[in-house]
Design an enzyme around this catalytic site. Structure first.
Site, mmCIF file in Angstrom:
data_model
loop_
_atom_site.group_PDB
_atom_site.id
_atom_site.type_symbol
_atom_site.label_atom_id
_atom_site.label_comp_id
_atom_site.label_asym_id
_atom_site.label_seq_id
_atom_site.Cartn_x
_atom_site.Cartn_y
_atom_site.Cartn_z
ATOM 1 N N LYS A 212 0.500 -1.161 -0.178
ATOM 2 C CA LYS A 212 0.491 -0.090 -0.007
ATOM 3 C C LYS A 212 0.977 0.559 0.599
ATOM 4 C CE LYS A 212 -3.364 2.099 2.692
ATOM 5 N NZ LYS A 212 -4.207 2.248 4.041
ATOM 6 N N GLU A 218 10.713 -4.885 4.904
ATOM 7 C CA GLU A 218 10.489 -5.904 4.310
ATOM 8 C C GLU A 218 10.583 -6.165 2.363
ATOM 9 O OE1 GLU A 218 9.306 -5.175 6.982
ATOM 10 O OE2 GLU A 218 9.315 -6.542 8.745
ATOM 11 N N GLY A 274 -5.311 -1.895 5.434
ATOM 12 C CA GLY A 274 -4.232 -3.192 4.787
ATOM 13 C C GLY A 274 -4.744 -4.231 4.797
ATOM 14 N N ARG A 275 -5.594 -4.665 6.005
ATOM 15 C CA ARG A 275 -5.857 -5.499 6.418
ATOM 16 C C ARG A 275 -7.185 -5.947 6.226
ATOM 17 N NH1 ARG A 275 -4.932 -2.623 10.414
ATOM 18 N NH2 ARG A 275 -6.445 -1.702 11.788
ATOM 19 N N GLU A 360 -5.071 -6.652 14.468
ATOM 20 C CA GLU A 360 -3.910 -5.352 14.217
ATOM 21 C C GLU A 360 -5.881 -4.484 14.705
ATOM 22 O OE1 GLU A 360 -0.517 -4.284 11.624
ATOM 23 O OE2 GLU A 360 -2.525 -4.441 10.284
ATOM 24 N N HIS A 391 -5.425 -33.192 17.799
ATOM 25 C CA HIS A 391 -4.123 -34.390 18.839
ATOM 26 C C HIS A 391 -3.017 -33.443 18.499
ATOM 27 C CE1 HIS A 391 -5.928 -37.850 17.136
ATOM 28 N NE2 HIS A 391 -6.292 -37.619 16.277
ATOM 29 N N LYS A 514 9.733 -0.686 14.476
ATOM 30 C CA LYS A 514 9.748 -0.869 13.319
ATOM 31 C C LYS A 514 11.364 0.200 13.036
ATOM 32 C CE LYS A 514 5.903 -1.047 9.925
ATOM 33 N NZ LYS A 514 4.911 0.191 9.374
HETATM 34 O O1 F6P Z 1 2.488 -3.989 9.953
HETATM 35 C C1 F6P Z 1 2.356 -2.630 9.594
HETATM 36 C C2 F6P Z 1 1.517 -2.545 8.070
HETATM 37 O O2 F6P Z 1 0.679 -1.516 7.979
HETATM 38 C C3 F6P Z 1 0.291 -3.294 8.334
HETATM 39 O O3 F6P Z 1 -0.698 -3.044 8.526
HETATM 40 C C4 F6P Z 1 0.164 -3.915 6.563
HETATM 41 O O4 F6P Z 1 -0.624 -4.374 5.819
HETATM 42 C C5 F6P Z 1 1.290 -4.239 6.613
HETATM 43 O O5 F6P Z 1 2.541 -3.079 7.064
HETATM 44 C C6 F6P Z 1 1.823 -3.539 5.091
HETATM 45 O O6 F6P Z 1 2.046 -2.264 4.658
HETATM 46 P P1 F6P Z 1 2.260 -1.985 2.953
HETATM 47 O O7 F6P Z 1 1.006 -2.662 2.123
HETATM 48 O O8 F6P Z 1 2.104 -0.284 2.710
HETATM 49 O O9 F6P Z 1 3.003 -2.640 2.302
#
Ligand code: F6P
Length: 550
Positions: A212, A218, A274-275, A360, A391, A514
């Site tokens: 987003k 990452e 995002g979620r 979240e 199990h 972060k």
């Molecule tokens: O972990 C925080 C967060 O902002 C989430 O809410 C989101 O889904 C994820 O990081 C990834 O963010 P982005 O889509 O901006 O890379």
């Protein structure tokens, strides 16, 4: 910060106090007693929404409990907030944003405005572009740099930009183009990317970079490494990127900075959390896998539950009921956790997806006014497919000391593709029904004795029962049913956030780690001294450095 909403002190409302008194009266009432007193209970406590049948009869509630919970929902303004969300009002007050994932599945003819712009128009424009692109990949019409068609798609994203598409791909595997390979990379651990690409051919691989913000470290790290892998493998320069990289983002500037042509960007908007995003452009990998028609069927499933949530009366409103049950257990039974136990292998990533959606959203401890809350908010959500769990950890559900309400999810028919393996389906479902029964009704000491068990073993073999479960049953796992299930949980989480007077739509809690990781990284990569580390972390960093260099 936008105009302040004044939130209610939940625990000081007459409705909350009425529930507290009711809880005292409820005492140790047993599900056995509730069922014995009402032969119609199973029927009366079942609702149908679309293809989903929800049996909530095995919950620790009476008509009075449900009435009081509905009164709490009314007093806390759940319906008003719901309508404000659907209208596009900026209910995410700490970020001054609308919360409009529901617009992602609205029909083209509908109008939903944010700042005077009809967002539904944009949604359908992007869906059409996604469809054209997905069809080109699926038909072999999109060629890589060397002219060969794409056969592998690697989605790079994290959190909402990974969990949704990865989960849905897994759920809908039987509907996917089996001749194509799909991989999902999220972890900044290079092992994730390594395992995803080690057997792929760069000439036929497409990377879908889903972010987003397009700033998530990452994702950008993995996307950069993937680009290096691709260009090295092709022996080509930057010009090859256009045929092998597409971006899913709200941030065109960062996308082009990365080197992806914005022609190859599929857009979404800041009002999609995002979620809550996998039914937006973030679902592109999924759409390539299942095709645009199936994707639209899934959106129709979401929409069906949106409409139900918006219009069904409180007594028959499934997300409202599910949400209120959680409020009851968290507030008055000190339940800290909620298990989601799917009796479907295809739903193996479903609970992991719900963890982000729920935790979240509702892992908050201040209300909308910033005051600490004095009541439980979001539970720890966990679970894995049912029979495997039986199990492993079900022992604790049956005989442990904790209250863990659970959802049991199952399907009446196996996926047709299973062929003869589908004959195992009745056994799978027998397990679901048996667990619901055992958790609710247990086995009394007298019943154990009647089986001739030695007296000293009786306590060990007694099941106290009275563990609440909700069973969600659908005819068959399909794209539409998946959409219905996800929307059901999205709105359940919404209801709980509204009752708890928290903002379910920000996630400031992920920021601190972060920032600290960025500060610590130079100490690991360059051996730089980092100011202000606590002594424990400093000692760990030193130890890591010496072990790494050994
Ligand atoms: O972990 C925080 C967060 O902002 C989430 O809410 C989101 O889904 C994820 O990081 C990834 O963010 P982005 O889509 O901006 O890379």
């Amino acid at each position: 910060m936008p105009e302040k909403t004044s939130s209610i002190r939940l625990d000081q409302t007459p409705e909350w106090n009425a529930l507290a008194r009711h809880r005292e009266e409820f005492g140790t009432t047993q599900l056995r007693e509730l069922f014995a007193a009402d032969p119609e209970r199973a029927d009366r406590y079942t609702v149908q929404v679309g293809d989903l049948l929800l049996d909530y009869s095995k919950n620790l509630v009476t008509d009075e409990t449900l009435r009081l919970l509905r009164e709490l929902a009314a007093a806390t303004g759940v319906a008003g907030l719901r309508d404000a969300m659907f209208r596009g009002e900026k209910i995410n007050v700490t970020e001054d944003r609308a919360v409009l994932h529901t617009a992602l599945r609205a029909p083209h003819a509908e109008r939903v405005e944010v700042d005077g712009v009809n967002v539904v128009e944009g949604v359908h424009h992007v869906l059409t572009r996604m469809g054209t692109f997905a069809d080109r990949i699926r038909s072999g019409d999109w060629h890589g740099h060397t002219g060969r068609p794409i056969t592998s798609v690697v989605n790079i994203g994290i959190g909402g930009s990974d969990l949704g598409p990865a989960m849905a791909y897994e759920v809908l595997r039987p509907y996917t183009a089996r001749e194509l390979t799909f991989r999902f990379v999220s972890n900044v651990d290079g092992a994730d990317l390594h395992e995803a690409v080690r057997d792929l051919d760069p000439e036929t691989t497409l990377f879908v970079v889903a972010s987003k913000t397009f700033t998530t470290i990452e994702t950008i790290t993995n996307a950069t490494a993937a680009r290096d892998w691709l260009l090295k493998g092709l022996g080509a320069g930057q010009e090859a990127v256009a045929k092998h990289f597409v971006a899913l983002s709200t941030n065109a500037e960062k996308v082009s900075e990365f080197g992806i042509d914005t022609e190859n960007m599929f857009e979404f908007w800041d009002w999609v959390g995002g979620r809550y995003s996998y039914d937006s452009a973030i679902g592109l990998s999924l759409m390539i896998a299942i095709g645009p028609d199936r994707f639209r069927e899934m959106l129709a499933g979401f929409r069906l539950v949106d409409e139900h949530f918006r219009t069904a009366p409180p007594e028959a409103n499934a997300p409202l009921l599910l949400g209120l049950l959680g409020v009851w257990y968290g507030g008055f039974f000190d339940a800290q956790a909620h298990a989601v136990l799917p009796y479907s292998h295809y739903l193996s990533k479903f609970t992991a997806y719900l963890q982000q959606l729920d935790m979240e959203s509702n892992g908050k401890s201040v209300d909308l006014d910033g005051r600490p809350v004095a009541w439980q908010t979001g539970p720890v959500v966990w679970g894995t497919p049912g029979t495997n769990g039986q199990h492993a950890y079900y022992q604790l559900l049956h005989q442990g000391t904790k209250v863990i309400p659970a959802d049991l999810l199952g399907f009446a028919r196996p996926i047709a593709e299973l062929g003869p393996f589908g004959e195992q389906h009745d056994l799978l479902m027998a397990n679901l029904f048996a667990q619901g029964q055992a958790l609710a009704f247990g086995k009394t000491a007298d019943e154990v004795r009647a089986e001739g068990v030695a007296e000293d073993l009786v306590p060990h073999r007694t099941f106290r029962g009275n563990h609440p479960t909700t069973t969600i049953l659908a005819s068959e796992l399909s794209p539409s049913v998946l959409g219905q299930l996800v929307a059901l949980y999205e709105h359940k989480v919404f209801v709980q956030g509204a009752v708890w007077q928290i903002n379910s739509f920000d996630q400031w809690g992920v920021e601190l780690g972060k920032v600290l990781a960025k500060r610590i990284e130079p100490a690991l990569t360059e051996g730089a001294e980092v100011e202000g580390l606590d002594t424990s972390t400093q000692a760990l960093v030193d130890r890591y450095r010496s072990l790494r260099n050994r």
